[in-house]
Scaffold this active site. Structure first.
Site, mmCIF file in Angstrom:
data_model
loop_
_atom_site.group_PDB
_atom_site.id
_atom_site.type_symbol
_atom_site.label_atom_id
_atom_site.label_comp_id
_atom_site.label_asym_id
_atom_site.label_seq_id
_atom_site.Cartn_x
_atom_site.Cartn_y
_atom_site.Cartn_z
ATOM 1 N N HIS A 1 0.834 -0.941 0.105
ATOM 2 C CA HIS A 1 0.040 -0.205 0.110
ATOM 3 C C HIS A 1 0.543 1.199 0.068
ATOM 4 O O HIS A 1 0.578 1.747 0.116
ATOM 5 C CB HIS A 1 -0.805 -0.286 1.349
ATOM 6 C CG HIS A 1 -2.174 -0.997 1.131
ATOM 7 N ND1 HIS A 1 -3.419 -0.290 0.890
ATOM 8 C CD2 HIS A 1 -1.391 -2.295 1.636
ATOM 9 C CE1 HIS A 1 -3.643 -2.124 1.149
ATOM 10 N NE2 HIS A 1 -2.834 -2.896 2.019
ATOM 11 N N LYS B 1 -8.506 13.839 5.038
ATOM 12 C CA LYS B 1 -7.871 12.834 4.656
ATOM 13 C C LYS B 1 -6.528 13.024 5.855
ATOM 14 O O LYS B 1 -6.122 14.030 6.316
ATOM 15 C CB LYS B 1 -7.291 12.462 3.560
ATOM 16 C CG LYS B 1 -6.712 13.745 2.794
ATOM 17 C CD LYS B 1 -5.556 13.699 1.543
ATOM 18 C CE LYS B 1 -6.665 14.054 0.375
ATOM 19 N NZ LYS B 1 -6.469 12.949 -0.690
ATOM 20 N N ARG B 2 -6.251 11.676 5.659
ATOM 21 C CA ARG B 2 -4.404 12.492 6.926
ATOM 22 C C ARG B 2 -3.410 12.769 6.882
ATOM 23 O O ARG B 2 -3.797 13.838 5.434
ATOM 24 C CB ARG B 2 -4.016 10.691 7.011
ATOM 25 C CG ARG B 2 -4.449 9.436 7.832
ATOM 26 C CD ARG B 2 -5.082 9.614 9.299
ATOM 27 N NE ARG B 2 -3.711 10.064 10.267
ATOM 28 C CZ ARG B 2 -4.029 8.719 10.841
ATOM 29 N NH1 ARG B 2 -3.976 7.915 10.792
ATOM 30 N NH2 ARG B 2 -2.208 9.334 11.594
ATOM 31 N N LYS C 1 0.532 14.543 0.704
ATOM 32 C CA LYS C 1 -0.439 15.041 0.367
ATOM 33 C C LYS C 1 -1.364 16.014 0.172
ATOM 34 O O LYS C 1 -1.769 16.782 -0.086
ATOM 35 C CB LYS C 1 -1.825 14.559 1.399
ATOM 36 C CG LYS C 1 -1.644 12.779 2.281
ATOM 37 C CD LYS C 1 -2.356 12.115 2.864
ATOM 38 C CE LYS C 1 -2.297 10.507 2.973
ATOM 39 N NZ LYS C 1 -3.180 9.596 2.133
ATOM 40 N N THR D 1 -8.407 6.557 -2.049
ATOM 41 C CA THR D 1 -9.700 6.320 -2.325
ATOM 42 C C THR D 1 -11.072 7.187 -1.889
ATOM 43 O O THR D 1 -12.154 7.330 -2.443
ATOM 44 C CB THR D 1 -10.104 4.526 -0.944
ATOM 45 O OG1 THR D 1 -9.662 5.541 0.084
ATOM 46 C CG2 THR D 1 -9.742 3.567 -1.654
ATOM 47 N N LYS E 1 -14.566 8.166 -3.531
ATOM 48 C CA LYS E 1 -15.830 8.547 -2.765
ATOM 49 C C LYS E 1 -16.396 9.953 -3.276
ATOM 50 O O LYS E 1 -17.724 9.771 -3.431
ATOM 51 C CB LYS E 1 -15.535 8.625 -1.229
ATOM 52 C CG LYS E 1 -15.200 6.764 -0.382
ATOM 53 C CD LYS E 1 -14.295 7.835 0.679
ATOM 54 C CE LYS E 1 -13.493 6.099 0.789
ATOM 55 N NZ LYS E 1 -12.888 5.879 1.985
HETATM 56 C C1 26Q Z 1 3.559 0.873 10.136
HETATM 57 C C2 26Q Z 1 4.575 0.221 11.500
HETATM 58 C C3 26Q Z 1 4.257 1.034 12.643
HETATM 59 C C4 26Q Z 1 3.146 1.627 12.672
HETATM 60 C C5 26Q Z 1 2.341 1.628 11.693
HETATM 61 C C6 26Q Z 1 2.525 1.692 10.254
HETATM 62 C C7 26Q Z 1 1.496 2.084 9.516
HETATM 63 C C8 26Q Z 1 -0.193 1.566 9.917
HETATM 64 C C9 26Q Z 1 -0.651 1.913 9.025
HETATM 65 C C10 26Q Z 1 2.030 2.295 8.404
HETATM 66 C C11 26Q Z 1 1.117 1.927 7.486
HETATM 67 C C12 26Q Z 1 -0.616 2.711 7.522
HETATM 68 C C13 26Q Z 1 -1.021 3.053 6.871
HETATM 69 C C14 26Q Z 1 -1.266 3.057 5.557
HETATM 70 C C15 26Q Z 1 -2.104 3.260 4.428
HETATM 71 O O1 26Q Z 1 -3.551 3.936 4.745
HETATM 72 N N1 26Q Z 1 -2.428 3.346 3.263
HETATM 73 C C16 26Q Z 1 -3.313 4.290 1.915
HETATM 74 O O2 26Q Z 1 -3.594 2.698 2.073
HETATM 75 C C17 26Q Z 1 -5.047 3.313 0.740
HETATM 76 C C18 26Q Z 1 -5.102 1.905 0.362
HETATM 77 O O3 26Q Z 1 -4.955 0.857 -0.417
HETATM 78 C C19 26Q Z 1 -4.553 3.658 -0.347
HETATM 79 O O4 26Q Z 1 -5.374 3.899 -1.331
HETATM 80 C C20 26Q Z 1 -3.586 5.248 0.217
HETATM 81 O O5 26Q Z 1 -2.735 5.389 -1.217
HETATM 82 C C21 26Q Z 1 -2.302 4.650 1.164
HETATM 83 O O6 26Q Z 1 -2.012 5.719 1.475
#
Ligand code: 26Q
Length: 819
Positions: A361, A552-553, A558, A660, A664
């Site tokens: 991702h 978004k975050r 971004k 995503t 939406k």
């Molecule tokens: C990893 C290790 C330690 C702590 C936290 C994490 C961690 C947690 C969540 C790393 C990444 C995430 C989330 C990532 C995320 O939301 N990515 C998004 O995924 C979407 C679905 O595929 C995409 O549409 C977005 O582009 C992407 O940024």
């Protein structure tokens, strides 16, 4: 504490009268409350219990059929499930929303108020967690046999307050009053091990000592839309294997025993609030291993219930890794086969490497998960041995004839030879999976060309693309009932399960009567959002203004700060020229920053500071306003998105894997202002270039610019407008009563910090496209027809389509219907 009591069966009568009776019965028999003393929360619980009654029998029938047919099942592994509120979604899927509303209204209750009593299930950070939730909805809707596995966090994603413009985090104690949806199944608990050491018993390794932890499953039933299939989301909660250590108590070691118990419970205590890797946090590794080990043991147990020969395992079990977060599963399943079931190495690897599929991702190299070898060795000593052995075989398998073999080996190795050494989880996921995919066409191409190129050379057939999707049941039916009704009126009621039917709206694009109705829908949604924001936050928003939305975050890539710079530029131009002819515009931004991400927090402060100034400046506040809406999540999204006119998708090209929110918003008739990044590119192809506003450097141009040397300071020095805006932002004028240095980190990152996300490089292109947006919005008819075209063209972005692609191309899964 509320818990479902299963001693009586209710008739699953779906008339308003039957539903009313069921709610009243639950109020009395499950909650021991009477209607005259019941609180809104009591009513919510009773309604949820009534809803659950409609789900349980379908679940039992689903499971019975899966077992009888010995079907292949999907096991979806994810550290995050961003579910939001289940009651409205479940009622819609069951087809009893209207009847339930009638029943509640008949009881003299305010339906919206009751629904808002439900604590939101925020077990996710953003896109990845919400994608997992949309996928569960589609899996049940399409009748695929599937289990979701994850962690039962006691605290989900933090609540965000905005105090004096700053983000302040509050814990999310979502289970405080009990959760009527969950079915706790202590009998299916698992015991897992951590730490300890390896002893050898007749050349067989035995993992001994360390700590044992209990995993207790909490099940959520996931009904599909008008589907007989109900799948399960199984979330593990960690506990001590010893409820009360009487022996320790008797010998006076009570406090030690309590500390031990509290360690065990800490594992599933809280969701990590980052959406980027934070290297080296021991508790995160333990979270990952805990849920993976519990889930794999549960899967093997279920497999052995239904089958006898492990040779059948890969044809009955497919495990999907939602990013690398659960990638330790590859080593753990090896360990289970080798050490617990005594299979030989080659057989174990043959089975394991046919079971896993991995979705990536992110394209940002710094976001790839790596664990230090010493930490890994301490926590999971046996797994490190297994990873070393997998690595040896992987590296030995590289043909000696391959060009630059040493370099390639260095890149694909599961171990990074740094000081200390690191275990690369992405490499483990790739080498242990038979399928690897990205989440948009561009992203999947870049994975092959750049991030995972060496693996692609060795094994090109493993690589796929499955562009993300969103469930229309939540993002249209539930969130935008006005538009849903209009669509149904125009093209019939099949679209929620066959979203490409929206194409049928294309014949209405130029129909004045339809345009008028579509505009009325948008207008009503905007008015509703305005009054909501007025009521909650005292925001002053004219529903006739253009609603320009970036939700978004908060992340540098971004580029919320690019949005902000454009707003500043508009502000300046309006001050200089009060007659500037622009359509009134409200900029709405929302999103959470990771608590440790200082620059993202500074961006939030900057948005609030500039917003405060603009909104209180009578010279401009009839033309532009800027508001930051606190605590963005699924619920707020479902209110903001249906009211948006413009969708900001302005990430640095090559950085957003898919996005995503872009889908939406476009589905709900917002026109995208976007870069050639992630799924924006596919949205452009779907809607046509006349119906989207694309600007800025492309991924390839960004790459070249980085390579030849990008100097943001030079832009600052030579571009008078950019210089003016950055100096203004950093001047202290927006933060009266605070140090003028408050916004300096942001300004500094754009000038001497090298502007790592090319904000300044894209500024003018962005400004130009925004003025095009303004001009086009003035032609209302034209704009509405483009909005309709967006809705009509977005059908392909249903998560049903994504799931169908996964099922046929990757999982090789067939639907299974209860008899
Ligand atoms: C990893 C290790 C330690 C702590 C936290 C994490 C961690 C947690 C969540 C790393 C990444 C995430 C989330 C990532 C995320 O939301 N990515 C998004 O995924 C979407 C679905 O595929 C995409 O549409 C977005 O582009 C992407 O940024």
């Amino acid at each position: 504490m509320t818990s479902r009591s299963g001693y009586w069966r209710f008739t699953t009568d779906t008339t308003p009268e039957g539903i009313r009776e069921a709610i009243l019965t639950h109020l009395r028999l499950s909650l021991a409350r009477s209607p005259d003393t019941a609180t809104p929360f009591d009513w919510w619980v009773s309604t949820a219990m009534m809803c659950q009654d409609h789900i349980v029998d379908q679940f039992l029938a689903t499971y019975r059929a899966q077992k009888a047919d010995k079907v292949k099942r999907l096991y979806f592994f994810s550290l995050e499930y961003f579910l939001g509120r289940l009651l409205p979604q479940n009622l819609i899927n069951l087809g009893i929303l209207e009847q339930t509303k009638k029943a509640l209204t008949g009881l003299g209750l305010d339906v919206d108020q009751i629904f808002e009593e439900e604590p939101q299930i925020g077990l996710g950070n953003g896109g990845l967690g919400r994608l997992a939730a949309c996928f569960l909805d589609s899996l049940s809707t399409l009748r695929y046999p599937a289990f979701g596995y994850g962690l039962h966090y006691e605290f989900g994603l933090f609540h965000q307050d905005i105090i004096n413009g700053y983000q302040v985090e509050r814990p999310d104690d979502w289970t405080r009053f009990g959760v009527p949806w969950e079915i706790i199944r202590p009998r299916f608990s698992q015991v897992i091990r951590l730490y300890g050491s390896i002893e050898w018993d007749k050349q067989k390794p035995v993992w001994v000592g360390g700590k044992e932890i209990l995993g207790v499953p909490y099940d959520y039933l996931i009904p599909g839309y008008r589907s007989p299939v109900v799948n399960v989301l199984r979330l593990w909660r960690s506990k001590s294997t010893v409820e009360f250590d009487l022996e320790a108590f008797n010998r006076g070691g009570y406090f030690e025993a309590v500390a031990e118990k509290s360690f065990c419970e800490s594992i599933s205590k809280v969701l990590y609030p980052n959406d980027k890797t934070e290297i080296g946090r021991e508790l995160r590794l333990i979270q990952q291993y805990f849920f993976v080990s519990c889930s794999l043991h549960d899967i093997v147990r279920r497999f052995l219930n239904e089958h006898t020969d492990f040779d059948d395992f890969p044809s009955k079990v497919v495990i999907h890794l939602n990013d690398t977060h659960p990638a330790i599963a590859i080593a753990e399943l090896m360990r289970i086969f080798l050490d617990e079931h005594n299979l030989p190495w080659s057989k174990s690897w043959e089975l394991v490497s046919q079971c896993f599929a991995y979705t990536n991702h992110t394209l940002m190299p710094e976001a790839l998960e790596k664990w230090s070898v010493p930490l890994f060795e301490r926590v999971l000593p046996r797994h490190l041995q297994i990873i070393y052995e997998i690595n040896k075989q992987l590296l030995d398998s590289v043909p000696t004839t391959i060009p630059q073999r040493d370099e390639l080996i260095r890149q694909i190795s599961l171990i990074e030879e740094t000081q200390p050494k690191l275990v690369r989880m992405a490499n483990l996921a790739i080498c242990g999976s038979y399928s690897i995919n990205g989440v948009s066409a561009l992203h999947s191409e870049l994975l092959k060309k750049e991030l995972f190129h060496p693996f692609y050379i060795l094994n090109p057939k493993k690589f796929h693309n499955v562009t993300n999707g969103i469930t229309p049941r939540l993002w249209l039916l539930a969130s935008n009932p006005r538009l849903s009704n209009l669509i149904t009126e125009a093209i019939g009621e099949d679209w929620p399960t066959d979203l490409e039917k929206l194409e049928g709206l294309k014949s209405f694009v130029a129909d004045p009567a339809f345009q008028e109705k579509y505009e009325l829908v948008k207008q009503s949604n905007k008015a509703e959002l305005s009054s909501l924001l007025k009521q909650r936050y005292n925001f002053v928003i004219d529903p006739d203004a253009l609603f320009d939305v970036q939700v978004k975050r908060i992340h540098e890539y971004k580029r919320q700060h690019l949005n902000l710079l454009h707003i500043l530029s508009l502000y300046r131009r309006l001050l200089d020229n009060p007659n500037l002819d622009i359509h009134p515009r409200v900029f709405l931004l929302a999103g959470k920053a990771a608590p440790g991400y200082d620059l993202a927090k500074c961006i939030i402060k900057a948005i609030n500071a500039v917003g405060n100034k603009i909104n209180n400046d009578p010279r401009v506040n009839k033309k532009i306003r800027l508001y930051f809406v606190p605590n963005y999540g699924i619920w707020l999204a479902s209110k903001i998105i249906p009211a948006a006119d413009v969708s900001e998708q302005i990430s640095t090209a090559g950085k957003e894997a898919s996005g995503t929110g872009n889908m939406k918003l476009a589905l709900n008739g917002a026109l995208t202002v976007g870069t050639m990044d992630g799924a924006n590119i596919e949205i452009l192809e779907a809607v046509g270039e006349q119906n989207i506003f694309i600007f800025g450097l492309k991924a390839e141009e960004i790459r070249q610019l980085s390579a030849t040397g990008y100097c943001s300071r030079k832009i600052y020095e030579t571009d008078p407008e950019i210089k003016y805006l950055l100096d203004w932002l950093g001047s202290g004028e927006f933060t009266p009563g605070e140090s003028p240095a408050v916004l300096q980190p942001l300004v500094h990152s754009l000038i001497d910090g090298g502007d790592p996300f090319f904000v300044l490089a894209d500024f003018h292109a962005y400004k130009e496209i925004q003025s095009k947006v303004d001009q086009q919005y003035k032609d209302r008819k034209m704009w509405i027809s483009k909005a309709i075209l967006n809705t009509a063209s977005l059908g392909w972005f249903s998560s049903d389509r994504s799931i169908q692609q996964y099922a046929s191309m990757i999982w090789h899964l067939a639907p299974c219907l209860p008899k």
